[in-house]
Structures are given as structure tokens and as C-alpha cells.
Design a protein around this motif. Structure first.
Motif, PDB file in Angstrom:
ATOM      1  N   GLU A 187       0.857  -1.177   0.000  1.00  0.00           N
ATOM      2  CA  GLU A 187       0.000   0.000   0.000  1.00  0.00           C
ATOM      3  C   GLU A 187       0.894   1.226   0.000  1.00  0.00           C
ATOM      4  O   GLU A 187       1.614   1.464   0.967  1.00  0.00           O
ATOM      5  N   LEU A 188       0.856   1.987  -1.088  1.00  0.00           N
ATOM      6  CA  LEU A 188       1.830   3.066  -1.264  1.00  0.00           C
ATOM      7  C   LEU A 188       1.240   4.423  -0.920  1.00  0.00           C
ATOM      8  O   LEU A 188       0.080   4.704  -1.215  1.00  0.00           O
ATOM      9  N   SER A 189       2.062   5.262  -0.303  1.00  0.00           N
ATOM     10  CA  SER A 189       1.675   6.628   0.036  1.00  0.00           C
ATOM     11  C   SER A 189       2.780   7.559  -0.428  1.00  0.00           C
ATOM     12  O   SER A 189       3.926   7.438   0.005  1.00  0.00           O
ATOM     13  N   ILE A 190       2.451   8.479  -1.335  1.00  0.00           N
ATOM     14  CA  ILE A 190       3.448   9.386  -1.909  1.00  0.00           C
ATOM     15  C   ILE A 190       3.183  10.800  -1.418  1.00  0.00           C
ATOM     16  O   ILE A 190       2.055  11.300  -1.516  1.00  0.00           O
ATOM     17  N   VAL A 191       4.222  11.436  -0.882  1.00  0.00           N
ATOM     18  CA  VAL A 191       4.078  12.748  -0.260  1.00  0.00           C
ATOM     19  C   VAL A 191       5.184  13.677  -0.756  1.00  0.00           C
ATOM     20  O   VAL A 191       6.357  13.305  -0.773  1.00  0.00           O
ATOM     21  N   LEU A 192       4.799  14.893  -1.146  1.00  0.00           N
ATOM     22  CA  LEU A 192       5.745  15.978  -1.402  1.00  0.00           C
ATOM     23  C   LEU A 192       5.696  16.929  -0.218  1.00  0.00           C
ATOM     24  O   LEU A 192       4.619  17.196   0.315  1.00  0.00           O
ATOM     25  N   GLY A 193       6.834  17.459   0.174  1.00  0.00           N
ATOM     26  CA  GLY A 193       6.866  18.481   1.221  1.00  0.00           C
ATOM     27  C   GLY A 193       7.236  17.955   2.591  1.00  0.00           C
ATOM     28  O   GLY A 193       7.674  18.717   3.446  1.00  0.00           O
TER      29      GLY A 193
END
Ligand SMILES: *[C@@H]1O[C@H](CO)[C@@H](O)[C@H](O)[C@H]1NC(C)=O
Ligand SMILES: [Ca+2]
Length: 228
Positions: free
Chosen positions: A145-151
Motif C-alpha cells: 500500500e503506497l503513500s506518496i508525499v511531497l513536502g
């Protein structure tokens, strides 16, 4: 009536309409452990990855440029600037590949791409049109289960943020592919020529949501030309 209500509930819960951010950028104006953009990828099982984006910052401390966590590892695919002059780390399922001697001048737009493939396990960073050395990373699929975050830099799935690793500045043209781009394709991206947009994350059809203080503004990267 009830059917209509259920239909509209499903619609809101499901899919935000992807947005074309071609001439836009994300501005991260404050240091915090909240402000972030969550990107919703197509796909969740990768044998190869390329991530490209452009950014500008005046940070000299550590910061995250792209943080993908999974239930298996909170550093599933991470592009991280260390506080050391010229050093970027790429982390693939917890395995660090460290790259030295790369340009990191403040207040300068850079194009950065990172490639990795599970066969060789090799990772590489490109700044503008120039490659780093190639270094070994994780050998195996990136999945779960992937979670992609910028910042922000994730130490848990969409959590465990540290203001001291947050990004402050501007980010634009974020793309992710489920294959390793060729040198030629990376150079086309760096030069802002016609390139094949990401099939996992596509800046021109971006599925995302913003949490906290992040502003969508007109891109400033190439002055007038980019906006025409
Ligand atoms: C990802 O794909 C591989 C086969 O390529 C499979 O063995 C693995 O179980 C998959 N991972 C998930 C989380 O489904
Ligand atoms: Ca982490």
C-alpha cells in the motif's frame, strides 16, 4: 432520491478529477510538519521506477524531495537531500544509495531525476542533464500500500513528519514512470522538450490532495516562455 444521494456520496468518496498543472507549481512557503501534497499513483507494484521533478529552495539543511512509503517500509522510494554539500540520497525499500558532488546552489531551479531498477538494483540521480555515478540499491519489487508525499518525509504511511526534514520552496513537473528512463529521455525532460509523461504520476493529469499550507501558483521556471 436515495439512489441519487448514494451515487453522489460514492462520487465524492472516489475520485477527484485529475488536474492539468502544466504551467503551475506547488509553493511550500512555511516550514512545518504538516504542509504536504499527497499524490495518488496508478499502480502499486514496481520492478523499476523513475521519478523526475523540478525544484527551487534556499534550504541548506536536510529535506525530502519525494517520499514514497509503504506498509512494508516507510522509505520505499525516497529522494532526500542531506545537509552535506552536494549530497543526495536515494532510498529504495530502506536501502540507501548515496550520491556526492552534485550541484545544490540555493535559489536555483534544478531538474532532478532518479532511476532505479530491481534487476541490477542500481539507482542513479540526474541533476539537469548530468548523471551521477550508478550505485546499488534494493533488489526486489517495490510494492504494498503506497503513500506518496511531497513536502514532508514519511516515517510512517502519511505520518511521522519532522519539520527539520520538510521542504520549503517550489516544486513543479512531477512525473513518475514504472520503468527506468533512458539517458536520452531524461535529457529531454531536463531540457523541457517533449517527453513522455509519467504513467504512474503525470503532472498534466495529477491526482492529488493538499494538506496544510501549500499554494498552487503559476510556474516561474522559464519566465514567460513556460507560460505561453
Ligand atoms: C508484486 O508482484 C510480484 C510479481 O511480480 C508478486 O510476487 C508480489 O506478491 C506482488 N506484490 C503485491 C503486494 O501484490
Ligand atoms: Ca523516513
Amino acid at each position: 432520491m436515495q439512489m441519487l444521494w448514494i451515487a453522489s456520496m460514492l462520487f465524492t468518496a472516489c475520485c477527484a478529477v485529475p488536474q492539468d498543472l502544466s504551467v503551475k507549481m506547488f509553493t511550500f512557503p512555511v516550514e512545518s510538519n504538516v504542509a504536504r501534497v499527497r499524490l495518488l499513483p496508478s499502480g502499486n507494484n514496481f520492478t523499476s521506477v523513475t521519478v523526475c521533478l523540478r525544484f527551487l529552495t534556499d534550504l541548506t539543511r536536510a529535506y525530502s524531495l519525494f517520499s514514497m512509503a509503504s506498509t512494508a517500509n516507510n522509505n520505499e522510494f525516497l529522494i532526500f537531500k542531506t545537509p552535506n554539500k552536494g549530497r543526495f540520497d536515494v532510498v529504495t525499500r530502506g536501502k540507501f544509495s548515496r550520491f556526492n558532488g552534485l550541484p545544490d546552489d540555493p535559489n536555483t531551479w534544478y531538474s532532478i531525476c532518479s532511476t532505479w531498477d530491481s534487476n541490477s538494483g542500481l539507482a542513479q540521480v540526474w541533476i539537469n542533464r548530468n548523471p551521477s555515478t550508478r550505485k546499488v540499491g534494493f533488489k526486489g519489487n517495490l510494492d504494498g500500500e503506497l503513500s506518496i508525499v511531497l513536502g514532508q518525509e514519511q516515517d510512517a504511511v502519511d505520518g511521522g513528519f519532522d519539520a527539520a526534514q520538510s521542504f520549503v520552496g517550489m516544486i513543479t513537473d512531477v512525473h513518475m514512470w514504472d520503468y527506468a528512463l533512458s539517458a536520452c529521455e531524461i535529457q529531454r525532460f531536463a531540457s523541457d522538450l517533449n517527453f513522455t509523461p509519467g504513467d504512474v504520476i503525470n503532472w498534466r493529469a495529477l491526482d492529488f490532495n493538499i494538506v496544510g499550507d501549500v499554494v498552487i501558483e503559476d510556474s516561474q521556471i522559464n519566465g514567460c516562455f513556460h507560460n505561453q
